[in-house]
Enzyme design. Structure first.
Site: not given
Ligand SMILES: *Cc1c(COP(=O)(O)O)cnc(C)c1O
Length: 398
Positions: A140, A225, A254
């Site tokens: 994700f 990520d 985040k």
């Molecule tokens: C939440 C998340 C994203 C996307 O972040 P948004 O601010 O919702 O665009 C990308 N990578 C990971 C691992 C995430 O948990």
């Protein structure tokens, strides 16, 4: 307006791209939130780890209010006095040479993809438009059209084609598959050190280290990520530190703003992020003074309140307690730090049912992929609050 009226209104006017639990929250403080009827809950999702610092942290409120009265947005057509400070502090904190600021997590990932491709053409010498990036199943990385092009969950990609080419999916945690997938046009391997949305999936020990070696030997960039795994969630500033790995490029978001405001960033060496020249990438809000003020304070809070140590210590305790818990429904408890996936067995009847039961007990948690309950409380949680939650989990799972 009562909860039921608000829910009906949301269902009527709001696009239905989420399926929230029916709790309408209007207030938050630390690990706690209150619904419109005044009922108090412990937030055990922390907005997918965006609220690691706890809801409405007083220092973040102050930073935001102060900056709001002074200057909020200039665009980067002009310079502002806070971006240089934020950039320097973030680079020093995570030990990188350069940073590119964005807003949402998906934008930080898009930035990493663009940087890797551009690096591939300008530095590695890959033939134009042939760059390939390897990703993992169960990934994700966000919701943009390019990112969902390499998702393997149909609910993420279905009906959004035509898809962006240039991605190859391998099995998460399989170093041999990575080695086999690398070709002359491979520019990067993009991975979550622990997969969050897939249900807090931890790869085999040693995998990330091995993957880093394979990438290095083949001149392939390792992109971690850490939008959900980073900034303390697993007990370290970055989850890749658990394996002693320093990714070539890292994305964070985040908790970078502690839930106040969307702030994300992509960090790397200047040999990589240096490939961008003026005009080649950008964002109107990226690096704005408001974002910088809030994010600088959010990082200071993580460090000064020892939230990483708290996540490590209380996480270890929570895993010990949960694994000792007698439950006919639990198959596995996995994760790291204060990031916990409780995997239920096939006969349990699905995780959503248990999340609803937890809601009645005053705990808000999120089901993922049918059978996993995800727990990720704000990192400001204390032992007493954790014991309170464990007691209720035992009521529901026991
Ligand atoms: C939440 C998340 C994203 C996307 O972040 P948004 O601010 O919702 O665009 C990308 N990578 C990971 C691992 C995430 O948990």
């Amino acid at each position: 307006m009562d909860a039921q009226q608000l829910i009906s209104m949301e269902e009527k006017y709001g696009a239905r791209n989420y399926h929230p639990l029916d709790v309408v929250i209007e207030k938050g403080k630390g690990v706690w939130v209150w619904d419109v009827e005044g009922k108090k809950y412990m937030d055990c999702l922390a907005a997918y780890s965006a609220v690691n610092q706890g809801h409405c942290h007083p220092r973040l409120i102050e930073a935001m209010q102060k900056q709001a009265e002074k200057l909020t947005l200039t665009s980067r057509a002009f310079r502002n006095n806070l971006w240089p400070l934020f950039a320097k502090e973030l680079c020093e904190l995570l030990d990188y040479e350069m940073v590119l600021p964005m807003n949402s997590g998906a934008e930080a990932v898009e930035t990493a993809i663009k940087a890797a491709r551009k690096w591939g053409y300008k530095v590695k010498g890959v033939e134009q438009n042939q760059a390939e990036i390897i990703v993992c199943n169960g990934n994700f990385h966000g919701r943009t059209t390019t990112i969902v092009s390499f998702a393997d969950d149909p609910s993420s990609y279905e009906h959004y084609g035509p898809y962006t080419p240039g991605f190859k999916i391998i099995e998460y945690g399989d170093a041999e598959a990575l080695e086999k997938a690398i070709g002359k046009n491979t520019v990067a391997f993009l991975i979550e050190p622990i997969q969050g949305e897939a249900g807090v999936v931890v790869p085999p020990a040693g995998f990330l280290k091995k993957a880093a070696e394979i990438c290095h030997q083949n001149r392939v960039l390792l992109i971690c990520d850490e939008i959900q795994s980073g900034l303390g969630r697993t007990g370290k500033m970055l989850a890749s530190e658990h394996e002693g790995v320093k990714p070539d490029m890292v994305t964070i978001g985040k908790a970078l703003s502690g839930g106040m405001y969307p702030v994300s960033a992509t960090l790397a060496g200047s040999d990589i992020l240096g490939v961008f020249e003026p005009g080649s990438h950008g964002s109107t809000y990226g690096g704005n003074p408001m974002a910088c003020a809030v994010a600088r304070e959010a990082i200071k809070i993580l460090v000064e309140e020892n939230l990483l140590d708290n996540a490590a210590t209380l996480g270890e305790y929570a895993f010990k307690e949960l694994r000792a818990m007698k439950s006919p429904h639990v198959e596995q408890v996995r994760g790291k730090g204060l990031w916990i996936g409780i995997v239920l067995n096939e006969n349990a009847g699905g995780a959503r049912k248990f999340c609803k039961a937890l809601q009645h007990q005053g705990i808000l948690a999120k089901d993922t992929h049918e059978n996993t309950i995800r727990l990720a409380p704000p990192l400001v949680i204390n032992k007493e609050e954790l014991d309170w939650a464990l007691e209720r989990l035992e009521n529901v799972l026991g």
